[in-house]
Design an enzyme around this catalytic site. Structure first.
Site, PDB file in Angstrom:
ATOM      1  N   ASP A 137       0.773  -1.257   0.000  1.00 46.87           N
ATOM      2  CA  ASP A 137       0.000   0.000   0.000  1.00 46.87           C
ATOM      3  C   ASP A 137       0.799   1.299   0.000  1.00 46.87           C
ATOM      4  O   ASP A 137       0.226   2.379  -0.067  1.00 46.87           O
ATOM      5  CB  ASP A 137      -1.080  -0.004   1.081  1.00 46.87           C
ATOM      6  CG  ASP A 137      -0.659   0.462   2.470  1.00 46.87           C
ATOM      7  OD1 ASP A 137       0.404   1.066   2.620  1.00 46.87           O
ATOM      8  OD2 ASP A 137      -1.422   0.212   3.417  1.00 46.87           O
ATOM      9  N   CYS A 194     -23.021  -6.449  -3.862  1.00 44.57           N
ATOM     10  CA  CYS A 194     -23.737  -5.913  -2.698  1.00 44.57           C
ATOM     11  C   CYS A 194     -25.251  -6.024  -2.820  1.00 44.57           C
ATOM     12  O   CYS A 194     -25.967  -5.731  -1.848  1.00 44.57           O
ATOM     13  CB  CYS A 194     -23.363  -4.447  -2.495  1.00 44.57           C
ATOM     14  SG  CYS A 194     -21.627  -4.184  -2.097  1.00 44.57           S
ATOM     15  N   CYS A 197     -28.132  -3.833  -0.878  1.00 41.89           N
ATOM     16  CA  CYS A 197     -27.685  -3.377   0.436  1.00 41.89           C
ATOM     17  C   CYS A 197     -26.964  -2.027   0.361  1.00 41.89           C
ATOM     18  O   CYS A 197     -26.066  -1.838  -0.460  1.00 41.89           O
ATOM     19  CB  CYS A 197     -26.765  -4.418   1.062  1.00 41.89           C
ATOM     20  SG  CYS A 197     -26.145  -3.949   2.691  1.00 41.89           S
ATOM     21  N   CYS A 200     -23.669   0.333   4.538  1.00 42.48           N
ATOM     22  CA  CYS A 200     -22.438   1.091   4.759  1.00 42.48           C
ATOM     23  C   CYS A 200     -22.624   2.572   4.441  1.00 42.48           C
ATOM     24  O   CYS A 200     -22.124   3.444   5.172  1.00 42.48           O
ATOM     25  CB  CYS A 200     -21.298   0.507   3.931  1.00 42.48           C
ATOM     26  SG  CYS A 200     -21.620   0.433   2.146  1.00 42.48           S
ATOM     27  N   CYS A 204     -22.340   5.563   7.754  1.00 45.49           N
ATOM     28  CA  CYS A 204     -21.178   6.440   7.901  1.00 45.49           C
ATOM     29  C   CYS A 204     -21.524   7.668   8.738  1.00 45.49           C
ATOM     30  O   CYS A 204     -22.420   8.440   8.369  1.00 45.49           O
ATOM     31  CB  CYS A 204     -20.681   6.884   6.525  1.00 45.49           C
ATOM     32  SG  CYS A 204     -19.265   8.006   6.608  1.00 45.49           S
ATOM     33  N   CYS A 220     -14.105  11.470   5.588  1.00 39.83           N
ATOM     34  CA  CYS A 220     -13.928  10.139   6.163  1.00 39.83           C
ATOM     35  C   CYS A 220     -13.146  10.233   7.474  1.00 39.83           C
ATOM     36  O   CYS A 220     -12.098  10.879   7.546  1.00 39.83           O
ATOM     37  CB  CYS A 220     -13.195   9.252   5.166  1.00 39.83           C
ATOM     38  SG  CYS A 220     -12.768   7.621   5.805  1.00 39.83           S
ATOM     39  N   CYS A 247     -11.421   4.279  11.441  1.00 41.28           N
ATOM     40  CA  CYS A 247     -12.851   4.049  11.649  1.00 41.28           C
ATOM     41  C   CYS A 247     -13.242   2.749  10.966  1.00 41.28           C
ATOM     42  O   CYS A 247     -12.800   2.465   9.855  1.00 41.28           O
ATOM     43  CB  CYS A 247     -13.659   5.205  11.069  1.00 41.28           C
ATOM     44  SG  CYS A 247     -15.448   5.024  11.257  1.00 41.28           S
ATOM     45  N   CYS A 254     -21.372  -4.346   7.421  1.00 43.61           N
ATOM     46  CA  CYS A 254     -21.431  -5.121   6.181  1.00 43.61           C
ATOM     47  C   CYS A 254     -21.864  -6.559   6.450  1.00 43.61           C
ATOM     48  O   CYS A 254     -21.237  -7.263   7.254  1.00 43.61           O
ATOM     49  CB  CYS A 254     -20.061  -5.113   5.507  1.00 43.61           C
ATOM     50  SG  CYS A 254     -20.009  -6.074   3.977  1.00 43.61           S
TER      51      CYS A 254
END
Length: 378
Positions: A137, A194, A197, A200, A204, A220, A247, A254
């Protein structure tokens, strides 16, 4: 571990599982499928202050340009799910740390060591002398894009890679190698997506999702508590609760994560005692204490000034009068960033002794932004 007749690809993926990775797949190095969407996301300004994303955007859009001599990308996922959160997670007087930080060591170091071991295994099989390229990453690589292409799962509405049977509590890593490896579609673990759904998006706290698959990082909580170096916007502070580093909300709700099983300590050495810290301890961290507690961990990225800033916000949201003396002490901290957020917290708690301290500090505060924060708090 290996059977006579296994292909090199099969041997590599089997050895990756032996190293502790939960899923693996292989794709040829090329342009990511969602290159245009990433470019549009940057153009919209959703990356906020993460200038490194735009700074190496060309490499992210064309990884072959910086992976010269490499042909295949081995994409791997490992679960870091540490199990249920402790009771202190719901105590507003404790600061919460995202689950991926619960290991005592930085995940970059842990995963790179495994990638180096995997590359050594491949070199022993092929006789290659040059090294592969390990990516965890920090490299300019759209890992989720390639992970989905490699069959590790699909990208959910919350922008996380979701691996059916494992969930989204995963780290992604990749190893670029010069060998031309084959991809076996039979190994895919793609899910149905998904469906309808939107849990999420609705859960938030700061409404950071512009829409499905589009995250405005500037709202975020993970970005605010880790990547943002300056003041956290006032309108978002009260929405952050007691989260001081990262977070997990969009993953907690989920449905795919209902079946997630805790990662083994051998695969991921998580320590649940690192899930939270009393705000009183966080507010009194000096540089030495911060180094002693967090050096070599993922939390190190926030630096002491960022973590204490976040703790001030959590303290203001907790509304605990017992924290007022600690916040008053921070009004004279060497860091203006901390002084300003301590002022906000004192204004939220609104205890008489805190308000008096704010008025006294206003008369001597040299920083213009901090004076604005004190005035707003009063």
């Amino acid at each position: 571990m290996y059977n006579i007749g296994m292909t090199l690809t099969e041997e590599i993926l089997a050895y990756a599982r032996a190293l502790g990775f939960d899923r693996g797949g292989i794709v040829p190095i090329g342009r990511p499928v969602h290159a245009a969407a990433f470019a549009d996301w940057l153009a919209a300004g959703y990356a906020g202050e993460m200038a490194y994303l735009a700074g190496r955007a060309a490499e992210r859009l064309d990884p072959a340009a910086w992976l010269a001599g490499m042909s295949s990308l081995i994409v791997l996922a490992v679960s870091y799910f540490p199990g249920p959160s402790p009771a202190s997670w719901r105590d507003p007087t404790h600061g919460c740390f995202a689950r991926y930080t619960w290991a005592a060591d930085d995940y970059h170091d842990l995963l790179k060591a495994r990638l180096y071991a995997l590359d050594a295994f491949i070199r022993a099989r092929t006789g290659r002398s040059g090294l592969g390229k390990a990516c965890v990453d920090t490299a300019p690589l759209l890992e989720r894009d390639f992970a989905a292409q490699a069959g590790l799962g699909f990208i959910g509405r919350n922008t996380c890679l979701i691996t059916p049977g494992v969930g989204s509590w995963t780290f992604l890593a990749a190893l670029a190698v010069p060998e031309r490896l084959t991809h076996d579609p039979a190994g895919d673990v793609r899910g149905g997506g998904c469906g309808r759904c939107t849990r999420c998006l609705q859960a938030c706290p700061t409404r950071a999702f512009v829409g499905p698959h589009v995250l405005d990082a500037r709202r975020c909580i993970s970005y605010l508590t880790i990547e943002l170096r300056g003041p956290i916007p006032r309108e978002l502070r009260s929405l952050m609760g007691n989260r001081v580093f990262g977070c997990d909300v969009c993953q907690e709700v989920c449905p795919y994560n209902r079946v997630a099983v805790p990662a083994s300590r051998a695969a991921w050495p998580a320590d649940p005692t690192r899930a939270t810290m009393p705000l009183g301890e966080l507010l009194t961290l000096d540089e030495e204490a911060f180094r002693r507690r967090f050096r070599g961990t993922a939390v190190w990225r926030a630096k002491r000034r960022g973590l204490v800033r976040n703790a001030c916000i959590a303290a203001g949201n907790a509304g605990e009068r017992a924290l007022v003396p600690l916040l008053v002490g921070l009004l004279s901290d060497a860091e203006p960033l901390i002084r300003g957020h301590a002022a906000w917290a004192l204004g939220q708690i609104a205890a008489p002794e805190g308000l008096r301290a704010l008025a006294e500090r206003l008369a001597v505060e040299p920083d213009a932004w901090v004076r604005e924060e004190i005035a707003a708090a009063l």
